[in-house]
Design a protein around this motif. Sequence first.
Motif, PDB file in Angstrom:
ATOM      1  N   GLU A 145      71.426  36.346 102.638  1.00 46.92           N
ATOM      2  CA  GLU A 145      70.658  35.314 103.326  1.00 46.92           C
ATOM      3  C   GLU A 145      71.035  33.921 102.832  1.00 46.92           C
ATOM      4  O   GLU A 145      71.389  33.748 101.663  1.00 46.92           O
ATOM      5  CB  GLU A 145      69.158  35.536 103.108  1.00 46.92           C
ATOM      6  N   PRO A 146      70.913  32.908 103.700  1.00 42.51           N
ATOM      7  CA  PRO A 146      71.153  31.528 103.267  1.00 42.51           C
ATOM      8  C   PRO A 146      69.941  30.999 102.501  1.00 42.51           C
ATOM      9  O   PRO A 146      68.797  31.427 102.739  1.00 42.51           O
ATOM     10  CB  PRO A 146      71.337  30.780 104.585  1.00 42.51           C
ATOM     11  N   ALA A 147      70.192  30.057 101.610  1.00 40.95           N
ATOM     12  CA  ALA A 147      69.114  29.509 100.776  1.00 40.95           C
ATOM     13  C   ALA A 147      68.009  28.852 101.600  1.00 40.95           C
ATOM     14  O   ALA A 147      66.869  28.756 101.146  1.00 40.95           O
ATOM     15  CB  ALA A 147      69.695  28.505  99.779  1.00 40.95           C
ATOM     16  N   VAL A 148      68.337  28.422 102.829  1.00 42.33           N
ATOM     17  CA  VAL A 148      67.345  27.736 103.657  1.00 42.33           C
ATOM     18  C   VAL A 148      66.135  28.629 103.965  1.00 42.33           C
ATOM     19  O   VAL A 148      65.045  28.117 104.237  1.00 42.33           O
ATOM     20  CB  VAL A 148      68.001  27.211 104.968  1.00 42.33           C
ATOM     21  N   VAL A 149      66.298  29.959 103.880  1.00 42.72           N
ATOM     22  CA  VAL A 149      65.151  30.833 104.162  1.00 42.72           C
ATOM     23  C   VAL A 149      64.060  30.678 103.107  1.00 42.72           C
ATOM     24  O   VAL A 149      62.910  31.077 103.327  1.00 42.72           O
ATOM     25  CB  VAL A 149      65.568  32.324 104.273  1.00 42.72           C
ATOM     26  N   LEU A 150      64.412  30.111 101.956  1.00 40.43           N
ATOM     27  CA  LEU A 150      63.417  29.886 100.897  1.00 40.43           C
ATOM     28  C   LEU A 150      62.498  28.709 101.210  1.00 40.43           C
ATOM     29  O   LEU A 150      61.456  28.542 100.560  1.00 40.43           O
ATOM     30  CB  LEU A 150      64.127  29.637  99.561  1.00 40.43           C
ATOM     31  N   ILE A 151      62.905  27.888 102.186  1.00 39.56           N
ATOM     32  CA  ILE A 151      62.112  26.686 102.489  1.00 39.56           C
ATOM     33  C   ILE A 151      60.980  27.052 103.432  1.00 39.56           C
ATOM     34  O   ILE A 151      61.106  27.051 104.657  1.00 39.56           O
ATOM     35  CB  ILE A 151      63.005  25.575 103.082  1.00 39.56           C
ATOM     36  N   LYS A 152      59.874  27.425 102.839  1.00 40.17           N
ATOM     37  CA  LYS A 152      58.653  27.754 103.570  1.00 40.17           C
ATOM     38  C   LYS A 152      57.475  27.284 102.727  1.00 40.17           C
ATOM     39  O   LYS A 152      57.610  27.092 101.514  1.00 40.17           O
ATOM     40  CB  LYS A 152      58.589  29.250 103.867  1.00 40.17           C
ATOM     41  N   PRO A 153      56.332  27.070 103.359  1.00 37.76           N
ATOM     42  CA  PRO A 153      55.206  26.439 102.652  1.00 37.76           C
ATOM     43  C   PRO A 153      54.813  27.112 101.340  1.00 37.76           C
ATOM     44  O   PRO A 153      54.531  26.434 100.351  1.00 37.76           O
ATOM     45  CB  PRO A 153      54.068  26.505 103.675  1.00 37.76           C
ATOM     46  N   ASP A 154      54.822  28.461 101.307  1.00 32.61           N
ATOM     47  CA  ASP A 154      54.351  29.117 100.081  1.00 32.61           C
ATOM     48  C   ASP A 154      55.365  29.062  98.943  1.00 32.61           C
ATOM     49  O   ASP A 154      55.071  29.460  97.823  1.00 32.61           O
ATOM     50  CB  ASP A 154      53.927  30.566 100.357  1.00 32.61           C
ATOM     51  N   ASN A 155      56.590  28.557  99.229  1.00 37.10           N
ATOM     52  CA  ASN A 155      57.593  28.375  98.168  1.00 37.10           C
ATOM     53  C   ASN A 155      57.685  26.933  97.695  1.00 37.10           C
ATOM     54  O   ASN A 155      58.482  26.626  96.808  1.00 37.10           O
ATOM     55  CB  ASN A 155      58.979  28.814  98.656  1.00 37.10           C
ATOM     56  N   LEU A 156      56.912  26.041  98.316  1.00 40.24           N
ATOM     57  CA  LEU A 156      56.927  24.633  97.889  1.00 40.24           C
ATOM     58  C   LEU A 156      56.357  24.537  96.483  1.00 40.24           C
ATOM     59  O   LEU A 156      55.267  25.041  96.205  1.00 40.24           O
ATOM     60  CB  LEU A 156      56.104  23.778  98.854  1.00 40.24           C
ATOM     61  N   TRP A 157      57.103  23.892  95.583  1.00 37.97           N
ATOM     62  CA  TRP A 157      56.684  23.767  94.185  1.00 37.97           C
ATOM     63  C   TRP A 157      55.372  22.987  94.090  1.00 37.97           C
ATOM     64  O   TRP A 157      55.214  21.932  94.709  1.00 37.97           O
ATOM     65  CB  TRP A 157      57.787  23.061  93.400  1.00 37.97           C
ATOM     66  N   ALA A 158      54.451  23.498  93.285  1.00 35.93           N
ATOM     67  CA  ALA A 158      53.160  22.840  93.099  1.00 35.93           C
ATOM     68  C   ALA A 158      53.316  21.460  92.476  1.00 35.93           C
ATOM     69  O   ALA A 158      52.436  20.603  92.617  1.00 35.93           O
ATOM     70  CB  ALA A 158      52.245  23.716  92.239  1.00 35.93           C
TER      71      ALA A 158
ATOM     72  N   GLY B  36      63.806  29.702  92.760  1.00 37.38           N
ATOM     73  CA  GLY B  36      63.272  30.175  94.039  1.00 37.38           C
ATOM     74  C   GLY B  36      62.316  29.205  94.699  1.00 37.38           C
ATOM     75  O   GLY B  36      61.910  29.419  95.844  1.00 37.38           O
ATOM     76  N   LYS B  37      61.948  28.121  94.001  1.00 37.90           N
ATOM     77  CA  LYS B  37      61.049  27.117  94.564  1.00 37.90           C
ATOM     78  C   LYS B  37      61.846  25.910  95.062  1.00 37.90           C
ATOM     79  O   LYS B  37      63.015  25.734  94.718  1.00 37.90           O
ATOM     80  CB  LYS B  37      60.034  26.659  93.514  1.00 37.90           C
ATOM     81  N   TRP B  38      61.181  25.058  95.838  1.00 38.15           N
ATOM     82  CA  TRP B  38      61.844  23.870  96.376  1.00 38.15           C
ATOM     83  C   TRP B  38      60.873  22.691  96.363  1.00 38.15           C
ATOM     84  O   TRP B  38      59.661  22.864  96.218  1.00 38.15           O
ATOM     85  CB  TRP B  38      62.348  24.124  97.797  1.00 38.15           C
ATOM     86  N   ARG B  39      61.447  21.508  96.465  1.00 31.76           N
ATOM     87  CA  ARG B  39      60.630  20.297  96.587  1.00 31.76           C
ATOM     88  C   ARG B  39      61.379  19.278  97.432  1.00 31.76           C
ATOM     89  O   ARG B  39      62.588  19.395  97.650  1.00 31.76           O
ATOM     90  CB  ARG B  39      60.304  19.702  95.212  1.00 31.76           C
ATOM     91  N   TYR B  40      60.644  18.265  97.910  1.00 28.94           N
ATOM     92  CA  TYR B  40      61.265  17.165  98.650  1.00 28.94           C
ATOM     93  C   TYR B  40      61.810  16.121  97.674  1.00 28.94           C
ATOM     94  O   TYR B  40      61.226  15.876  96.610  1.00 28.94           O
ATOM     95  CB  TYR B  40      60.234  16.477  99.554  1.00 28.94           C
ATOM     96  N   LEU B  41      62.924  15.499  98.049  1.00 31.62           N
ATOM     97  CA  LEU B  41      63.398  14.309  97.332  1.00 31.62           C
ATOM     98  C   LEU B  41      62.409  13.190  97.620  1.00 31.62           C
ATOM     99  O   LEU B  41      62.108  12.898  98.777  1.00 31.62           O
ATOM    100  CB  LEU B  41      64.798  13.923  97.818  1.00 31.62           C
TER     101      LEU B  41
END
Length: 243
Positions: free
Chosen positions: A84-97, A232-237
């Motif tokens: 899978e591409p990393a973009v699949v990780l970008i979903k609300p429940d993976n957004l870093w607190a 496995g988490k993500w955030r916005y710049l």
Amino acid sequence: MEPVRLSKRMAELGLCSRREADEYIAKGWVRVDGVVVDVLGSKVLPTQRIELQRQAQAAQAQRVTILINKPVGYVSGQAEKGYEPAVVLIKPDNLWAGDKSGLRFSRDHLQGLAPAGRLDIDSVGLLVLTQDGRVAKTLIGEDSDVEKEYLVRVTGRLPPDGLALLNHGLSLDGERLKPARVEWQNNDQLRFILKEGKKRQIRRMCEQVGLRVVGLKRIRIGRITLGELPQGKWRYLRSDERF
């Protein structure tokens, strides 16, 4: 002094990507010496003044850049070989607190989102995906000299001149590599700082000096560090952050 395509000149000036430039020109959002130019393929002289109108600036302000701590097993771009591409990780429940951007997730943020640089399937760490052509040009444009920093765990025995060769002296695909900064972090881990990103570059560099990479983590791109972002988490710049 030869005229050049307006879209090319806009990209050279860092106003936007060439694709975005064509979009703005077609919508009449670009002025050259104060006059609206809305014909694709128009040419300008390097001395002419180019300005984006408010609508284009507003469109740019809405484009997002996302930072992911990519785990092993995900590819940077399009899905391949069942991975899978990393973009699949970008979903609300993976957004870093710990995200402090003030942005709320929208499905629109996934439109036109593309990786600005590779991180291979076996590597972890900082991966950038962006909707903003200016960010992509900064990180992966032909004249980009943004540093990328990695921690690399290795096995094998480095020859006496191995470290010097890693810093400057190796070639890949028939091309001499740019100077790098490579030093021991501890007994089995090297720190690499590169200003280029050929396919599997660090692994192939290490192979040339008798080392095998068993772990690779990107921890910094320019002024942006991985920091405390969990795997496995993500955030916005954030709007105050620059590469």
